[in-house]
Design an enzyme around this catalytic site. Structure first.
Site, PDB file in Angstrom:
ATOM      1  CG  ASN A  17      27.887  86.474  85.939  1.00  0.00           C
ATOM      2  OD1 ASN A  17      28.733  87.212  85.325  1.00  0.00           O
ATOM      3  ND2 ASN A  17      27.209  87.119  86.987  1.00  0.00           N
ATOM      4  CG  MET A  94      23.374  85.166  96.308  1.00  0.00           C
ATOM      5  SD  MET A  94      24.293  86.465  96.092  1.00  0.00           S
ATOM      6  CE  MET A  94      23.772  87.268  94.496  1.00  0.00           C
ATOM      7  CB  ILE A  96      29.937  83.710 103.324  1.00  0.00           C
ATOM      8  CG1 ILE A  96      29.655  85.191 102.741  1.00  0.00           C
ATOM      9  CG2 ILE A  96      31.370  83.724 103.742  1.00  0.00           C
ATOM     10  CD1 ILE A  96      29.810  86.274 103.793  1.00  0.00           C
ATOM     11  CG  HIS A 113      32.142  91.618  94.576  1.00  0.00           C
ATOM     12  ND1 HIS A 113      31.187  90.966  95.629  1.00  0.00           N
ATOM     13  CD2 HIS A 113      32.591  92.987  94.707  1.00  0.00           C
ATOM     14  CE1 HIS A 113      30.723  92.255  96.246  1.00  0.00           C
ATOM     15  NE2 HIS A 113      31.464  93.309  95.760  1.00  0.00           N
ATOM     16  CB  ALA A 183      32.623  94.459  84.035  1.00  0.00           C
ATOM     17  CD  GLU A 184      28.446  90.967  87.588  1.00  0.00           C
ATOM     18  OE1 GLU A 184      28.437  89.670  87.798  1.00  0.00           O
ATOM     19  OE2 GLU A 184      27.910  91.830  87.756  1.00  0.00           O
TER      20      GLU A 184
HETATM   21  C1  GAR Z   1      25.796  89.038  89.752  1.00  0.00           C
HETATM   22  O1  GAR Z   1      25.931  90.533  89.577  1.00  0.00           O
HETATM   23  C2  GAR Z   1      27.025  88.473  90.555  1.00  0.00           C
HETATM   24  O2  GAR Z   1      28.157  89.736  90.432  1.00  0.00           O
HETATM   25  C3  GAR Z   1      26.519  89.132  91.961  1.00  0.00           C
HETATM   26  O3  GAR Z   1      25.036  88.717  92.076  1.00  0.00           O
HETATM   27  C4  GAR Z   1      24.595  88.826  90.494  1.00  0.00           C
HETATM   28  C5  GAR Z   1      24.133  87.235  90.238  1.00  0.00           C
HETATM   29  O4  GAR Z   1      23.492  87.421  88.988  1.00  0.00           O
HETATM   30  N1  GAR Z   1      27.521  88.193  92.982  1.00  0.00           N
HETATM   31  C6  GAR Z   1      27.464  88.821  94.312  1.00  0.00           C
HETATM   32  O5  GAR Z   1      26.807  89.752  94.577  1.00  0.00           O
HETATM   33  C7  GAR Z   1      28.465  87.929  95.298  1.00  0.00           C
HETATM   34  N2  GAR Z   1      28.901  88.745  96.245  1.00  0.00           N
HETATM   35  P1  GAR Z   1      23.321  85.902  88.139  1.00  0.00           P
HETATM   36  O6  GAR Z   1      22.670  85.064  89.223  1.00  0.00           O
HETATM   37  O7  GAR Z   1      22.499  86.590  87.004  1.00  0.00           O
HETATM   38  O8  GAR Z   1      24.847  85.678  87.696  1.00  0.00           O
END
Ligand code: GAR
Length: 206
Positions: A17, A94, A96, A113, A183-184
Site C-alpha cells: 500500500n 499492525m 492499535i 482496512h 480495491a486497496e
Molecule cells: C493490507 O491488506 C492492509 O489492508 C492490511 O494489511 C495488509 C498490509 O499489506 N491492514 C490491516 O489488516 C489493518 N487492520 P501491505 O504491507 O502490503 O500494505
C-alpha cells in the site's frame, strides 16, 4: 509553508500500500500531498526498502526496543512533530493506537482496512485473518475501506469503500491479492488525495 500536505505513512510489513501511494504520487494521482516520512513498527519491514528506493526519509519505532506502548507512541509523535506532518496514513500498520494518540490528530489519520467495514473489522482482524474470516463466513462480496482513525479500532468515519467479488475456490491468499489489486491500491491513493486537498484548501492554498 509548502503547497502540499505533508504525509507520514505508518507501516509494519511488505508495504504494497505504501508502494501504491508512492506510485500515485509519481503518476500525479496524488498531487495535493507529499509523502515525507515512512515510520515502521518493525525494523525488518520490506516497506523500509521501498521508502529508501523512493528517496523518502524513514524511521523505526520498535515497541520491543522502546519498552512500552507509551514510549512507542511518544516516538511516533515526536517524529510527526519534527516532520510537521499534516496527514498520517496507516498502510498495513499492525498496532492499535491509543485514544490519547488518536485524539491528538482528529480527522488527520487515515487507515486502509481489507474488508467492507462494518464486516470483519475491529481488534483481531488484520492482514490475512480478515480474508479467512470472510471466507469462513461465506460472504460473496468483500472489499476494502479507507476510514478516519479514532479511538475505536476500525470505527472511525468511512471515507471510501470498494467492493470485490469472492470467487469459488478462493484461498485467503488469493482473496487478499484480489482485494489489494482491485480495491486497496486504488482507494487508498484516491482517499489520500481527497483528504490532502481538503487539508490544503482549509489552509487557504486553493
Ligand atoms: C493490507 O491488506 C492492509 O489492508 C492490511 O494489511 C495488509 C498490509 O499489506 N491492514 C490491516 O489488516 C489493518 N487492520 P501491505 O504491507 O502490503 O500494505
Amino acid at each position: 509553508m509548502g503547497n502540499r500536505a505533508r504525509i507520514a505513512v505508518l507501516v509494519s510489513g511488505g508495504g504494497t500500500n505504501l508502494q501504491a501511494l508512492i506510485d500515485a504520487q509519481h503518476s500525479g494521482i496524488i498531487n495535493s500531498g507529499e509523502i515525507v516520512l515512512v515510520i515502521s513498527s518493525q525494523p525488518t519491514a520490506f516497506a523500509l526498502e521501498r521508502a529508501r528506493k523512493a528517496g523518502v526519509d524513514s524511521a523505526v519505532a520498535y515497541k520491543k526496543e522502546l519498552g512500552s506502548h507509551e514510549a512507542f507512541e511518544a516516538k511516533i509523535r515526536s517524529l510527526i512533530d519534527e516532520y510537521k506532518i499534516d496527514l498520517i496514513v496507516l498502510a498495513g500498520f499492525m498496532s492499535i493506537l491509543s485514544e490519547d494518540f488518536t485524539k491528538a490528530y482528529p480527522k488527520r489519520i487515515l487507515n486502509v482496512h481489507p474488508s467492507l467495514i462494518p464486516s470483519f473489522c475491529g481488534a483481531g482482524f488484520y492482514g490475512l485473518r480478515v480474508h479467512e474470516a470472510a471466507l469462513s463466513y461465506g460472504v460473496k462480496v468483500t472489499g476494502a475501506t479507507v476510514h478516519f482513525v479514532n479511538e475505536i479500532p476500525d470505527g472511525g468515519e468511512i471515507v471510501m469503500q470498494k467492493a470485490v467479488e469472492i470467487k469459488d475456490g478462493d484461498t485467503a491468499e488469493v482473496l487478499q491479492k484480489r482485494v489489494m489489486e482491485e480495491a486497496e491500491w486504488k482507494i487508498l491513493p484516491a482517499a489520500v488525495e481527497k483528504i490532502s486537498k481538503e487539508i490544503m484548501d482549509a489552509k487557504g492554498n486553493n
